[in-house]
Design a protein around this motif. Structure first.
Motif, PDB file in Angstrom:
ATOM      1  N   GLU A  65       0.842  -1.211   0.000  1.00 21.84           N
ATOM      2  CA  GLU A  65       0.000   0.000   0.000  1.00 21.84           C
ATOM      3  C   GLU A  65       0.873   1.256   0.000  1.00 21.84           C
ATOM      4  O   GLU A  65       1.985   1.253   0.518  1.00 21.84           O
ATOM      5  CB  GLU A  65      -0.895   0.004   1.244  1.00 21.84           C
ATOM      6  CG  GLU A  65      -0.111  -0.014   2.552  1.00 21.84           C
ATOM      7  CD  GLU A  65      -0.983  -0.193   3.787  1.00 21.84           C
ATOM      8  OE1 GLU A  65      -2.158  -0.555   3.634  1.00 21.84           O
ATOM      9  OE2 GLU A  65      -0.472   0.032   4.897  1.00 21.84           O
ATOM     10  N   ALA A  66       0.353   2.298  -0.602  1.00 25.24           N
ATOM     11  CA  ALA A  66       0.962   3.635  -0.553  1.00 25.24           C
ATOM     12  C   ALA A  66       2.462   3.582  -0.807  1.00 25.24           C
ATOM     13  O   ALA A  66       3.275   4.074  -0.020  1.00 25.24           O
ATOM     14  CB  ALA A  66       0.661   4.306   0.788  1.00 25.24           C
ATOM     15  N   ALA A  67       2.849   2.962  -1.931  1.00 23.61           N
ATOM     16  CA  ALA A  67       4.236   2.946  -2.406  1.00 23.61           C
ATOM     17  C   ALA A  67       5.193   2.226  -1.477  1.00 23.61           C
ATOM     18  O   ALA A  67       6.355   2.603  -1.340  1.00 23.61           O
ATOM     19  CB  ALA A  67       4.730   4.361  -2.686  1.00 23.61           C
ATOM     20  N   GLY A  68       4.716   1.161  -0.829  1.00 24.75           N
ATOM     21  CA  GLY A  68       5.614   0.378   0.008  1.00 24.75           C
ATOM     22  C   GLY A  68       4.956  -0.894   0.510  1.00 24.75           C
ATOM     23  O   GLY A  68       3.737  -1.070   0.418  1.00 24.75           O
ATOM     24  N   LEU A  69       5.782  -1.798   1.036  1.00 22.43           N
ATOM     25  CA  LEU A  69       5.303  -3.057   1.597  1.00 22.43           C
ATOM     26  C   LEU A  69       5.457  -2.984   3.115  1.00 22.43           C
ATOM     27  O   LEU A  69       6.570  -2.832   3.626  1.00 22.43           O
ATOM     28  CB  LEU A  69       6.114  -4.221   1.026  1.00 22.43           C
ATOM     29  CG  LEU A  69       5.641  -5.631   1.356  1.00 22.43           C
ATOM     30  CD1 LEU A  69       4.230  -5.881   0.820  1.00 22.43           C
ATOM     31  CD2 LEU A  69       6.608  -6.664   0.776  1.00 22.43           C
ATOM     32  N   ARG A  70       4.322  -3.078   3.822  1.00 21.00           N
ATOM     33  CA  ARG A  70       4.305  -2.878   5.276  1.00 21.00           C
ATOM     34  C   ARG A  70       4.193  -4.221   5.985  1.00 21.00           C
ATOM     35  O   ARG A  70       3.254  -4.997   5.742  1.00 21.00           O
ATOM     36  CB  ARG A  70       3.142  -1.975   5.685  1.00 21.00           C
ATOM     37  CG  ARG A  70       3.142  -1.585   7.160  1.00 21.00           C
ATOM     38  CD  ARG A  70       1.914  -0.756   7.520  1.00 21.00           C
ATOM     39  NE  ARG A  70       1.864   0.510   6.819  1.00 21.00           N
ATOM     40  CZ  ARG A  70       2.509   1.608   7.209  1.00 21.00           C
ATOM     41  NH1 ARG A  70       3.291   1.572   8.284  1.00 21.00           N
ATOM     42  NH2 ARG A  70       2.381   2.730   6.528  1.00 21.00           N
ATOM     43  N   GLY A  75       4.312  -3.059  11.690  1.00 23.13           N
ATOM     44  CA  GLY A  75       4.002  -1.911  10.844  1.00 23.13           C
ATOM     45  C   GLY A  75       5.173  -1.294  10.107  1.00 23.13           C
ATOM     46  O   GLY A  75       5.000  -0.282   9.430  1.00 23.13           O
ATOM     47  N   TRP A  76       6.361  -1.861  10.225  1.00 26.09           N
ATOM     48  CA  TRP A  76       7.496  -1.296   9.489  1.00 26.09           C
ATOM     49  C   TRP A  76       7.226  -1.417   7.990  1.00 26.09           C
ATOM     50  O   TRP A  76       6.746  -2.445   7.507  1.00 26.09           O
ATOM     51  CB  TRP A  76       8.789  -2.034   9.833  1.00 26.09           C
ATOM     52  CG  TRP A  76       9.284  -1.769  11.234  1.00 26.09           C
ATOM     53  CD1 TRP A  76       8.578  -1.310  12.290  1.00 26.09           C
ATOM     54  CD2 TRP A  76      10.616  -2.005  11.693  1.00 26.09           C
ATOM     55  NE1 TRP A  76       9.375  -1.233  13.399  1.00 26.09           N
ATOM     56  CE2 TRP A  76      10.643  -1.654  13.067  1.00 26.09           C
ATOM     57  CE3 TRP A  76      11.792  -2.483  11.107  1.00 26.09           C
ATOM     58  CZ2 TRP A  76      11.790  -1.754  13.842  1.00 26.09           C
ATOM     59  CZ3 TRP A  76      12.937  -2.591  11.875  1.00 26.09           C
ATOM     60  CH2 TRP A  76      12.935  -2.222  13.228  1.00 26.09           C
ATOM     61  N   ARG A  83      14.520   0.547   1.513  1.00 22.43           N
ATOM     62  CA  ARG A  83      14.609   1.620   2.516  1.00 22.43           C
ATOM     63  C   ARG A  83      13.386   1.596   3.421  1.00 22.43           C
ATOM     64  O   ARG A  83      12.258   1.459   2.934  1.00 22.43           O
ATOM     65  CB  ARG A  83      14.717   2.969   1.791  1.00 22.43           C
ATOM     66  CG  ARG A  83      14.947   4.168   2.681  1.00 22.43           C
ATOM     67  CD  ARG A  83      15.259   5.384   1.808  1.00 22.43           C
ATOM     68  NE  ARG A  83      14.190   5.625   0.851  1.00 22.43           N
ATOM     69  CZ  ARG A  83      13.233   6.531   1.023  1.00 22.43           C
ATOM     70  NH1 ARG A  83      13.187   7.275   2.127  1.00 22.43           N
ATOM     71  NH2 ARG A  83      12.310   6.689   0.099  1.00 22.43           N
ATOM     72  N   CYS A  84      13.592   1.703   4.724  1.00 27.90           N
ATOM     73  CA  CYS A  84      12.466   1.771   5.650  1.00 27.90           C
ATOM     74  C   CYS A  84      11.885   3.176   5.614  1.00 27.90           C
ATOM     75  O   CYS A  84      12.563   4.160   5.955  1.00 27.90           O
ATOM     76  CB  CYS A  84      12.920   1.418   7.073  1.00 27.90           C
ATOM     77  SG  CYS A  84      11.552   1.326   8.261  1.00 27.90           S
ATOM     78  N   ILE A  85      10.633   3.287   5.200  1.00 33.26           N
ATOM     79  CA  ILE A  85      10.020   4.608   5.045  1.00 33.26           C
ATOM     80  C   ILE A  85       8.990   4.913   6.128  1.00 33.26           C
ATOM     81  O   ILE A  85       8.451   6.009   6.181  1.00 33.26           O
ATOM     82  CB  ILE A  85       9.383   4.761   3.643  1.00 33.26           C
ATOM     83  CG1 ILE A  85       8.370   3.644   3.370  1.00 33.26           C
ATOM     84  CG2 ILE A  85      10.462   4.768   2.570  1.00 33.26           C
ATOM     85  CD1 ILE A  85       7.650   3.780   2.031  1.00 33.26           C
ATOM     86  N   ASP A  86       8.736   3.943   7.001  1.00 38.73           N
ATOM     87  CA  ASP A  86       7.823   4.191   8.122  1.00 38.73           C
ATOM     88  C   ASP A  86       8.112   3.167   9.210  1.00 38.73           C
ATOM     89  O   ASP A  86       8.309   1.981   8.931  1.00 38.73           O
ATOM     90  CB  ASP A  86       6.367   4.093   7.668  1.00 38.73           C
ATOM     91  CG  ASP A  86       5.397   4.612   8.724  1.00 38.73           C
ATOM     92  OD1 ASP A  86       5.823   5.400   9.593  1.00 38.73           O
ATOM     93  OD2 ASP A  86       4.218   4.226   8.674  1.00 38.73           O
ATOM     94  N   MET A  87       8.156   3.652  10.461  1.00 40.96           N
ATOM     95  CA  MET A  87       8.401   2.803  11.615  1.00 40.96           C
ATOM     96  C   MET A  87       7.460   3.271  12.732  1.00 40.96           C
ATOM     97  O   MET A  87       7.858   3.936  13.684  1.00 40.96           O
ATOM     98  CB  MET A  87       9.869   2.897  12.028  1.00 40.96           C
ATOM     99  CG  MET A  87      10.344   1.811  12.970  1.00 40.96           C
ATOM    100  SD  MET A  87      12.136   1.945  13.289  1.00 40.96           S
ATOM    101  CE  MET A  87      12.811   1.234  11.789  1.00 40.96           C
ATOM    102  N   PRO A  88       6.169   2.947  12.615  1.00 37.32           N
ATOM    103  CA  PRO A  88       5.164   3.567  13.482  1.00 37.32           C
ATOM    104  C   PRO A  88       5.224   3.138  14.946  1.00 37.32           C
ATOM    105  O   PRO A  88       4.575   3.779  15.782  1.00 37.32           O
ATOM    106  CB  PRO A  88       3.843   3.125  12.837  1.00 37.32           C
ATOM    107  CG  PRO A  88       4.169   1.862  12.117  1.00 37.32           C
ATOM    108  CD  PRO A  88       5.568   2.031  11.637  1.00 37.32           C
TER     109      PRO A  88
END
Length: 420
Positions: A65-70, A75-76, A83-88
């Motif tokens: 989703e949203a230009a990445g694999l979570r 939730g990383w 590249r890690c683009i989110d680490m909630p």
């Protein structure tokens, strides 16, 4: 050998396996690595290690989703470069995200194939100039099957032209082929002579037999590093096809054929000798492109057809005939138990070329053949008749050149016997 293969772009998936942005992730086994393929929201293909770098959960279960694999565990989220683009689950002020990267391999798409580069170079080499993979959409076709044996064991069937007149057409004789056709020459002489020469991209060989008076029929085929074969199925100068024997691991191989669409290049239709039924793909590591006929059901051999000579093997398709004999050797055959003859000259030379290249890479860092020479792959294979006394390498040089239009050539010389 695995390190040598990583110096090349490798066919990893079909583009059709990732049909749309944010479609389901795909399990991919390649060179013994468990990888996850996905197409992001922008349509770019990513190929990342199966295990999330956090705690090792499989990214196959991830949300694309949203230009990445979570990763669904914590939730990383990773983009196609790893590249890690989110680490909630980390505080907003933390910069830990910038210090974590998933293993990811660069990808390119061309001709319906997703290519991956798994080597260490920051600037990957160019894609090989494989003619059928460089055609415009609508001009190419693909076939792909899984084989349960080592890649080299499978590939050697493609560089062994001698087996054709036994395994595939052993129930036929020269009387079954029209006069003046290549099938007539082949079926009338099942023990051809051979010539083998090295090339910039691999090894080339010919099997030759007498044709009409003062002429010789040559079947010319190619091995190209690290695992490509061009079989002599048709007319040299007209045939545009290549097969990649892609190692999933040491014991499983994908046979990917890239062909020019057309009377002898496209996906087979009605001819039962060229149709091989496969199961629908599943999501397990070895669940892609598996044949319904396999070792568990003896490849659906028909003993009555074999006894009556309706079929030399009783096995229903050309691909399955090849599959049965190469898988029946075991996953990796004990090569020291072989007894190689003159008809195995191409296999001997190809093994030696591969071993020498792998050692040269390991010991001296010598770049392997073709890795930085895309033009080394711009060749063709096929059959030709030359006047007696002609040097076959020089006499076919122009016909073997890819991306060339040759006038006056006809496929009628094949004689109606199934091309193999």
């Amino acid at each position: 050998m695995g390190e040598l293969m990583r110096q090349y772009w490798l066919p990893a998936m079909l583009s059709s396996e990732l049909p749309a942005p944010d479609s389901d992730p795909l399990r991919v086994m390649l060179l013994g690595e468990q990888l996850i393929g996905f197409r992001d929201s922008n349509g770019k293909v990513g190929l990342v290690a199966n295990n999330c770098p956090h705690r090792g959960a499989s990214l196959f279960f991830g949300r694309n989703e949203a230009a990445g694999l979570r990763c669904v565990y914590h939730g990383w989220k990773f983009d196609t470069s790893g590249r890690c683009i989110d680490m909630p689950n980390e505080p907003a002020e933390s910069d830990f995200r910038t210090r974590v990267k998933a293993t990811a391999y660069p990808t390119l798409e061309r001709g319906g194939v997703v290519w991956a580069y798994m080597g260490s170079r920051s600037d990957p080499p160019p894609l090989p100039d494989l003619e059928p993979n460089m055609l415009e959409d609508g001009q190419w076709s693909l076939q792909i099957y899984q084989r349960e044996c080592n890649w080299m064991q499978a590939l050697e069937g493609d560089i062994d032209t001698c087996h054709t007149v036994f395994l595939h057409t052993g129930s036929l004789t020269g009387d079954d082929a029209p006069e003046g056709t290549w099938s007539k020459y082949a079926l009338s002489d099942r023990a051809p002579r051979y010539g083998v020469v090295p090339t910039d991209g691999g090894v080339m060989y010919t099997a030759y037999r007498p044709a009409e008076a003062d002429s010789v029929y040559y079947r010319i085929a190619q091995f190209l590093f690290p695992f490509y074969a061009m079989v002599p199925t048709g007319v040299l100068g007209l045939e545009v096809r290549v097969r990649a024997w892609v190692p999933m691991d040491d014991h499983h191989t994908l046979a990917l054929s890239m062909n020019k669409a057309g009377p002898r290049g496209g996906t087979p239709q009605a001819n039962p000798l060229t149709v091989t039924e496969t199961y629908p793909n599943s999501t397990d590591w070895y669940g892609r492109f598996r044949c319904v006929a396999d070792g568990t059901n003896d490849y659906k051999i028909d003993r009555q057809a074999q006894r009556s000579n309706q079929s030399y093997t009783g096995i229903p398709s050309i691909h399955l005939q090849d599959q049965a004999v190469t898988e029946s050797m075991g996953q990796i055959y004990k090569r020291w138990e072989e007894h190689l003859g003159t008809s195995d000259a191409m296999i001997i030379r190809t093994r030696r070329r591969l071993i020498d290249a792998a050692r040269a890479w390991r010991d001296q860092g010598t770049p392997p053949p073709g890795a930085d020479e895309p033009a080394a792959y711009a060749v063709r294979s096929g059959g030709a008749v030359l006047p007696l006394g002609t040097n076959w390498v020089e006499g076919t040089a122009e016909l073997r050149r890819a991306f060339t239009t040759h006038a006056g050539l006809s496929r009628d010389v094949l004689g109606g016997i199934p091309a193999v």
